[in-house]
Write an enzyme that holds these catalytic residues in place. Structure first.
Site, short mmCIF file in Angstrom:
data_model
loop_
_atom_site.label_atom_id
_atom_site.label_comp_id
_atom_site.label_asym_id
_atom_site.label_seq_id
_atom_site.Cartn_x
_atom_site.Cartn_y
_atom_site.Cartn_z
N LYS A 168 0.85 -1.20 0.00
CA LYS A 168 0.00 0.00 0.00
C LYS A 168 0.88 1.25 0.00
O LYS A 168 2.08 1.18 0.29
CB LYS A 168 -0.90 -0.01 1.24
CG LYS A 168 -0.13 0.06 2.56
CD LYS A 168 -1.02 -0.18 3.76
CE LYS A 168 -0.21 -0.16 5.06
NZ LYS A 168 -1.02 -0.56 6.22
N TYR B 280 15.63 30.24 7.93
CA TYR B 280 14.56 31.07 8.47
C TYR B 280 14.53 31.02 9.99
O TYR B 280 14.66 29.96 10.59
CB TYR B 280 13.21 30.59 7.94
CG TYR B 280 13.05 30.68 6.45
CD1 TYR B 280 13.34 31.86 5.76
CD2 TYR B 280 12.61 29.58 5.72
CE1 TYR B 280 13.19 31.93 4.37
CE2 TYR B 280 12.44 29.64 4.34
CZ TYR B 280 12.74 30.82 3.68
OH TYR B 280 12.57 30.89 2.33
C1 LIG Z 1 -0.26 -1.66 6.81
C2 LIG Z 1 -0.88 -2.92 7.23
C3 LIG Z 1 -0.10 -4.07 7.44
C4 LIG Z 1 1.42 -4.07 7.39
O1 LIG Z 1 1.91 -3.60 8.61
P1 LIG Z 1 3.50 -3.58 8.90
O2 LIG Z 1 3.61 -3.21 10.32
O3 LIG Z 1 4.06 -2.55 7.98
O4 LIG Z 1 3.99 -4.93 8.61
C5 LIG Z 1 -0.75 -5.26 7.70
N1 LIG Z 1 -2.09 -5.31 7.78
C6 LIG Z 1 -2.87 -4.22 7.63
C7 LIG Z 1 -4.34 -4.35 7.76
C8 LIG Z 1 -2.30 -2.99 7.38
O5 LIG Z 1 -3.07 -1.90 7.25
#
Ligand SMILES: *Cc1c(COP(=O)(O)O)cnc(C)c1O
Length: 416
Positions: free
Chosen positions: A55, A285
């Site tokens: 994702k 800044y």
């Molecule tokens: C993002 C996510 C993961 C992965 O989590 P990590 O800690 O990056 O391994 C797994 N399951 C769901 C439902 C997620 O949203």
């Protein structure tokens, strides 16, 4: 990552433009590191399978490239939050089992069913998916999600029986197949906390209830990266690994190297300027920083528009084998490091030198973990927020060998 290595990347028709952009600043993604990490998780999770979570453009690493590398290395599934992210992978020709779990009324369930994308269901989505299945004349593939304690998505345990019953009715009508049951953990990155045990207990209850109702799943899954590493009893049939695929540690007290993982992203650029300044020179800044003696300032052309957190003054940038903390305020396009006193000749020689914001941490180089500490956030946010203004480039795009069989694990990780 060296200047030369970035220059070696083959880049097609807009070559000269793309090439100079890559040389100016880039996030270099080592796909061998991704494959290595996935092989580690395949070995750790075995006999459970691995879902590579890609994702948010693979946490900023590039979803299509990471998906291909992860599948090469033995991941059996891919996971994303949005159906739109899943469809982008399908459009790129990725045909592996693929789950999307976060929807709204505007999510394109029709396209998901048509593309064979599995859909996570917490409640209301069930009817929307069934409508899409009717329209497409093709059964939907669904994973029922139970909230075991995180308090975000997922069906409450009170409503679980009803959701399972409805899903089974639809399955009996040939409108869908319940492929999986899943949940998500809240505190697996803090292995001493008792809530993970409580969530696993609720998860087992939910599975038992579903099995009593006749559900026969392919995959039950709850583990994320930290649970995969620290809780073998959370593996079930499938583990959903995001952060670890990118070689980063989910634990406060453990580095990537401690876990046998290789960070895949290096963010690097070239110094825009390097100049000698007198004692008391104000920097950036607000003039919050002043040199304490005669010194040399290096100008790093990365700022918050590139995804460097504005709050992260003090974060390290490596130039010529030394890490220098960012001084003064981080601006939209740039930040400054204080290189200390040097000769005019040495300062001139550093104009255009490579500056690494973070990378694999080898030889004491800066890491995403260092930047997370400087920004009071986690390493997830550091890599994910590197913006589209920083072009991605890929090294080791082609796999060099076959995927390691389950059980083959590096010596460094075998000790865990
Ligand atoms: C993002 C996510 C993961 C992965 O989590 P990590 O800690 O990056 O391994 C797994 N399951 C769901 C439902 C997620 O949203």
């Amino acid at each position: 990552m060296t200047y030369e290595a970035a220059a070696d990347i083959g880049i097609g028709s807009k070559a000269s433009v793309t090439r100079s952009a890559l040389l100016e600043r880039s996030a270099v993604i080592d796909l061998d590191a991704v494959r290595h990490n996935v092989r580690q998780f395949v070995a750790i999770a075995s006999p459970a399978s691995v879902m590579a979570v890609v994702k948010a453009d693979a946490y900023g690493h590039g979803a299509v490239q990471v998906a291909r590398a992860a599948l090469d290395a033995g991941a059996a599934w891919l996971g994303v939050a949005h159906i739109s992210e899943a469809l982008a992978l399908r459009a790129a020709g990725v045909d592996a089992p693929l789950l999307a779990w976060l929807h709204t009324r505007e999510s394109n369930f029709q396209a998901a069913v048509a593309a064979g994308v599995d859909v996570g269901i917490s409640g209301w989505e069930l009817d929307a998916v069934v409508a899409a299945a009717r329209e497409q004349e093709r059964p939907a593939r669904v994973h029922l999600k139970v909230d075991t304690g995180l308090g975000r998505n997922g069906c409450t345990i009170e409503d679980w029986d009803q959701l399972v019953g409805q899903a089974m009715d639809y399955q009996d009508q040939g409108l869908l197949r319940v492929v999986g049951i899943f949940s998500h953990l809240a505190v697996a990155d803090e292995p001493h906390r008792p809530e993970t045990d409580e969530q696993l207990t609720v998860f087992r209850e939910a599975i038992a209830m579903a099995e009593d109702a006749g559900v026969d799943t392919e995959v039950r899954h709850i583990a994320n990266t930290p649970a995969t590493l620290s809780r073998p009893d959370s593996h079930f049939d499938l583990v959903r690994v995001g952060l670890g695929v990118y070689g980063l540690s989910p634990f406060e007290g453990a580095t990537s190297a401690d876990l046998g993982l290789h960070p895949a992203m290096t963010v690097r650029t070239l110094l825009s300027n390097c100049k000698k300044v007198p004692e008391g020179q104000g920097v950036s800044y607000g003039l919050n920083y002043r040199t304490t003696g005669e010194s040399t300032l290096g100008l790093v052309p990365l700022g918050y528009a590139d995804g460097v957190p504005r709050i992260a003054t003090g974060g390290p940038v490596r130039v010529n084998g030394t890490n220098y903390p960012v001084v003064g305020r981080i601006a939209m396009d740039q930040m400054v490091i204080d290189l200390g006193p040097m000769t005019v000749e040495d300062a001139n020689a550093l104009k255009g030198a490579e500056a690494v914001m973070f990378g694999d941490g080898a030889d004491g180089g800066p890491t995403a973990d260092d930047w997370a500490a400087a920004a009071s956030t986690n390493n997830y946010e550091i890599v994910t927020r590197i913006s589209s203004r920083v072009p991605r480039s890929y090294v080791n795009e082609l796999a060099t060998g076959p995927a390691a069989p389950a059980g083959a694990v590096d010596a460094e990780t075998a000790a865990l």
